[in-house]
Design a protein around this motif. Structure first.
Motif, PDB file in Angstrom:
ATOM      1  N   ILE A 123      78.774  93.798  46.561  1.00 21.72           N
ATOM      2  CA  ILE A 123      79.701  94.928  46.416  1.00 21.72           C
ATOM      3  C   ILE A 123      79.034  96.054  45.641  1.00 21.72           C
ATOM      4  N   ASP A 124      78.283  95.706  44.619  1.00 22.86           N
ATOM      5  CA  ASP A 124      77.511  96.682  43.837  1.00 22.86           C
ATOM      6  C   ASP A 124      76.047  96.501  44.214  1.00 22.86           C
ATOM      7  N   GLU A 125      75.548  97.407  45.036  1.00 25.01           N
ATOM      8  CA  GLU A 125      74.172  97.298  45.520  1.00 25.01           C
ATOM      9  C   GLU A 125      73.208  97.972  44.562  1.00 25.01           C
ATOM     10  N   PRO A 126      72.262  97.224  43.991  1.00 23.06           N
ATOM     11  CA  PRO A 126      71.227  97.849  43.168  1.00 23.06           C
ATOM     12  C   PRO A 126      70.247  98.592  44.070  1.00 23.06           C
ATOM     13  N   PRO A 127      69.405  99.448  43.482  1.00 21.51           N
ATOM     14  CA  PRO A 127      68.389 100.126  44.306  1.00 21.51           C
ATOM     15  C   PRO A 127      67.557  99.089  45.069  1.00 21.51           C
ATOM     16  N   PRO A 128      67.225  99.379  46.332  1.00 18.46           N
ATOM     17  CA  PRO A 128      66.516  98.393  47.165  1.00 18.46           C
ATOM     18  C   PRO A 128      65.230  97.855  46.527  1.00 18.46           C
ATOM     19  N   GLU A 129      64.499  98.703  45.807  1.00 16.29           N
ATOM     20  CA  GLU A 129      63.239  98.244  45.219  1.00 16.29           C
ATOM     21  C   GLU A 129      63.441  97.245  44.070  1.00 16.29           C
ATOM     22  N   HIS A 130      64.672  97.168  43.558  1.00 15.19           N
ATOM     23  CA  HIS A 130      64.963  96.242  42.454  1.00 15.19           C
ATOM     24  C   HIS A 130      66.047  95.237  42.819  1.00 15.19           C
ATOM     25  N   ALA A 131      66.410  95.149  44.091  1.00 16.56           N
ATOM     26  CA  ALA A 131      67.546  94.313  44.508  1.00 16.56           C
ATOM     27  C   ALA A 131      67.315  92.837  44.190  1.00 16.56           C
ATOM     28  N   ALA A 132      66.146  92.321  44.518  1.00 19.37           N
ATOM     29  CA  ALA A 132      65.877  90.890  44.277  1.00 19.37           C
ATOM     30  C   ALA A 132      65.912  90.583  42.786  1.00 19.37           C
ATOM     31  N   LEU A 133      65.290  91.433  41.992  1.00 22.25           N
ATOM     32  CA  LEU A 133      65.290  91.242  40.539  1.00 22.25           C
ATOM     33  C   LEU A 133      66.715  91.341  39.982  1.00 22.25           C
ATOM     34  N   ALA A 134      67.484  92.320  40.454  1.00 22.87           N
ATOM     35  CA  ALA A 134      68.858  92.501  39.974  1.00 22.87           C
ATOM     36  C   ALA A 134      69.711  91.275  40.289  1.00 22.87           C
ATOM     37  N   ARG A 135      69.550  90.702  41.484  1.00 19.22           N
ATOM     38  CA  ARG A 135      70.311  89.504  41.834  1.00 19.22           C
ATOM     39  C   ARG A 135      69.878  88.306  40.980  1.00 19.22           C
ATOM     40  N   ASP A 136      68.573  88.179  40.745  1.00 19.33           N
ATOM     41  CA  ASP A 136      68.063  87.087  39.906  1.00 19.33           C
ATOM     42  C   ASP A 136      68.610  87.204  38.479  1.00 19.33           C
ATOM     43  N   LEU A 137      68.557  88.398  37.923  1.00 20.82           N
ATOM     44  CA  LEU A 137      69.050  88.599  36.556  1.00 20.82           C
ATOM     45  C   LEU A 137      70.567  88.446  36.476  1.00 20.82           C
ATOM     46  N   ALA A 138      71.276  88.888  37.516  1.00 17.80           N
ATOM     47  CA  ALA A 138      72.731  88.710  37.543  1.00 17.80           C
ATOM     48  C   ALA A 138      73.087  87.225  37.583  1.00 17.80           C
ATOM     49  N   LEU A 139      72.324  86.444  38.319  1.00 19.79           N
ATOM     50  CA  LEU A 139      72.579  85.003  38.380  1.00 19.79           C
ATOM     51  C   LEU A 139      72.330  84.362  37.007  1.00 19.79           C
ATOM     52  N   TRP A 140      71.226  84.723  36.356  1.00 19.21           N
ATOM     53  CA  TRP A 140      70.954  84.206  35.007  1.00 19.21           C
ATOM     54  C   TRP A 140      72.052  84.626  34.037  1.00 19.21           C
ATOM     55  N   ASP A 141      72.486  85.868  34.143  1.00 22.08           N
ATOM     56  CA  ASP A 141      73.534  86.336  33.244  1.00 22.08           C
ATOM     57  C   ASP A 141      74.839  85.594  33.516  1.00 22.08           C
ATOM     58  N   LEU A 142      75.152  85.389  34.769  1.00 23.21           N
ATOM     59  CA  LEU A 142      76.389  84.707  35.146  1.00 23.21           C
ATOM     60  C   LEU A 142      76.394  83.251  34.676  1.00 23.21           C
ATOM     61  N   LEU A 143      75.257  82.585  34.760  1.00 16.68           N
ATOM     62  CA  LEU A 143      75.199  81.159  34.438  1.00 16.68           C
ATOM     63  C   LEU A 143      74.808  80.858  32.995  1.00 16.68           C
ATOM     64  N   LEU A 144      74.131  81.790  32.317  1.00 16.18           N
ATOM     65  CA  LEU A 144      73.662  81.515  30.957  1.00 16.18           C
ATOM     66  C   LEU A 144      74.228  82.484  29.928  1.00 16.18           C
ATOM     67  N   TRP A 145      73.888  83.760  30.049  1.00 16.84           N
ATOM     68  CA  TRP A 145      74.202  84.707  28.983  1.00 16.84           C
ATOM     69  C   TRP A 145      75.693  84.988  28.841  1.00 16.84           C
ATOM     70  N   SER A 146      76.383  85.248  29.926  1.00 14.54           N
ATOM     71  CA  SER A 146      77.821  85.545  29.820  1.00 14.54           C
ATOM     72  C   SER A 146      78.611  84.355  29.277  1.00 14.54           C
ATOM     73  N   PRO A 147      78.373  83.123  29.771  1.00 15.64           N
ATOM     74  CA  PRO A 147      79.082  81.995  29.150  1.00 15.64           C
ATOM     75  C   PRO A 147      78.725  81.818  27.669  1.00 15.64           C
ATOM     76  N   PHE A 148      77.455  82.044  27.325  1.00 18.79           N
ATOM     77  CA  PHE A 148      77.035  81.926  25.932  1.00 18.79           C
ATOM     78  C   PHE A 148      77.774  82.936  25.055  1.00 18.79           C
ATOM     79  N   PHE A 149      77.821  84.200  25.483  1.00 19.09           N
ATOM     80  CA  PHE A 149      78.519  85.217  24.695  1.00 19.09           C
ATOM     81  C   PHE A 149      80.027  84.983  24.669  1.00 19.09           C
ATOM     82  N   LEU A 150      80.586  84.442  25.743  1.00 16.99           N
ATOM     83  CA  LEU A 150      82.007  84.102  25.739  1.00 16.99           C
ATOM     84  C   LEU A 150      82.282  82.996  24.714  1.00 16.99           C
ATOM     85  N   LEU A 151      81.472  81.944  24.734  1.00 17.11           N
ATOM     86  CA  LEU A 151      81.617  80.859  23.765  1.00 17.11           C
ATOM     87  C   LEU A 151      81.466  81.390  22.343  1.00 17.11           C
TER      88      LEU A 151
END
Length: 173
Positions: A123-151
Motif C-alpha cells: 500500500i505504501d510503495e517505497p522508491p523502487p531503488e530501495h524497495a527490497a531494503l524497505a521491505r526487509d527493514l519493515a519486516l525486521w521492525d514488525l517482528l523485532l523492534w515494534s514488539p520490543f518497543f511495545l513491551l
C-alpha cells in the motif's frame, strides 16, 4: 501473581528492556554490528550508520548512557531509595517514556506496526531503488523492534501506574 506484583514486574521489565537496549547500543559504540543493519532508517542514514559515522557512534554512547539512567529510574519506581528522587519527576518520566514507546510501536511516526504493514502489503510503495531494503527493514521492525518497543512502553506504563497508586511516605518535619 497479584496485580501489585504484576505492576512491580513492569518496573523490572522496563529496567530489563533498558539493559538490553543499552547493551546493544554499547556494543555498537564499541564497533560491533549488533543489529545495526536492521535499524529502520532511511537509506542515506543507514549508510552513515553502517560506515560508523562519528555522529552515529556518539549517539550510541549517548543512548547507552541514557539506558543506564533508564534502568535507575525504572528501579527507583519500586524501591524505597527513590526518596531522594522527586515522585512527580519519576511519574512524568515513566508515563512519558511509556506513551512515546507505545506510540512508536504502533506506527504513526513512519515506523511501527501500521507503517510496516503498509510497506509489506504494498500500500505504501517505497522508491523502487530501495524497495527490497524497505521491505526487509519493515519486516525486521514488525517482528523485532515494534514488539520490543511495545513491551518496553507497556512496562513503563505499568511502572508509572503502580507508582501513581502508591502512597508517598509521610514526611517528618
Amino acid at each position: 501473581m497479584s496485580w501489585a506484583d504484576r505492576t512491580r514486574a513492569g518496573a523490572y521489565g522496563a529496567a530489563a528492556c533498558a539493559a538490553a537496549y543499552g547493551s546493544m547500543k554499547l556494543a555498537q559504540a564499541l564497533g560491533a554490528n549488533a543489529l545495526a543493519d536492521k535499524d529502520p532508517l532511511r537509506p542515506d542514514l543507514r549508510e552513515r550508520l553502517l560506515a560508523r559515522d562519528p555522529l552515529f557512534v556518539a549517539s550510541h554512547w549517548v543512548l547507552a548512557g541514557a539506558a543506564v539512567v533508564g534502568i535507575i529510574v525504572a528501579l527507583a519506581t519500586t524501591r524505597p531509595w527513590r526518596a531522594p528522587l522527586p515522585r512527580r519527576l519519576l511519574l512524568t518520566i515513566a508515563w512519558t517514556l511509556g506513551i512515546l514507546m507505545i506510540v512508536r510501536s504502533i506506527g504513526p511516526l513512519g515506523i511501527g506496526f501500521v507503517s510496516d504493514a503498509l510497506v509489506l502489503t504494498g500500500i505504501d510503495e517505497p522508491p523502487p531503488e530501495h524497495a527490497a531494503l524497505a521491505r526487509d527493514l519493515a519486516l525486521w521492525d514488525l517482528l523485532l523492534w515494534s514488539p520490543f518497543f511495545l513491551l518496553w512502553g507497556v512496562c513503563w506504563a505499568l511502572a508509572a501506574w503502580r507508582l501513581g497508586r502508591d502512597r508517598p511516605p509521610p514526611t517528618i518535619h
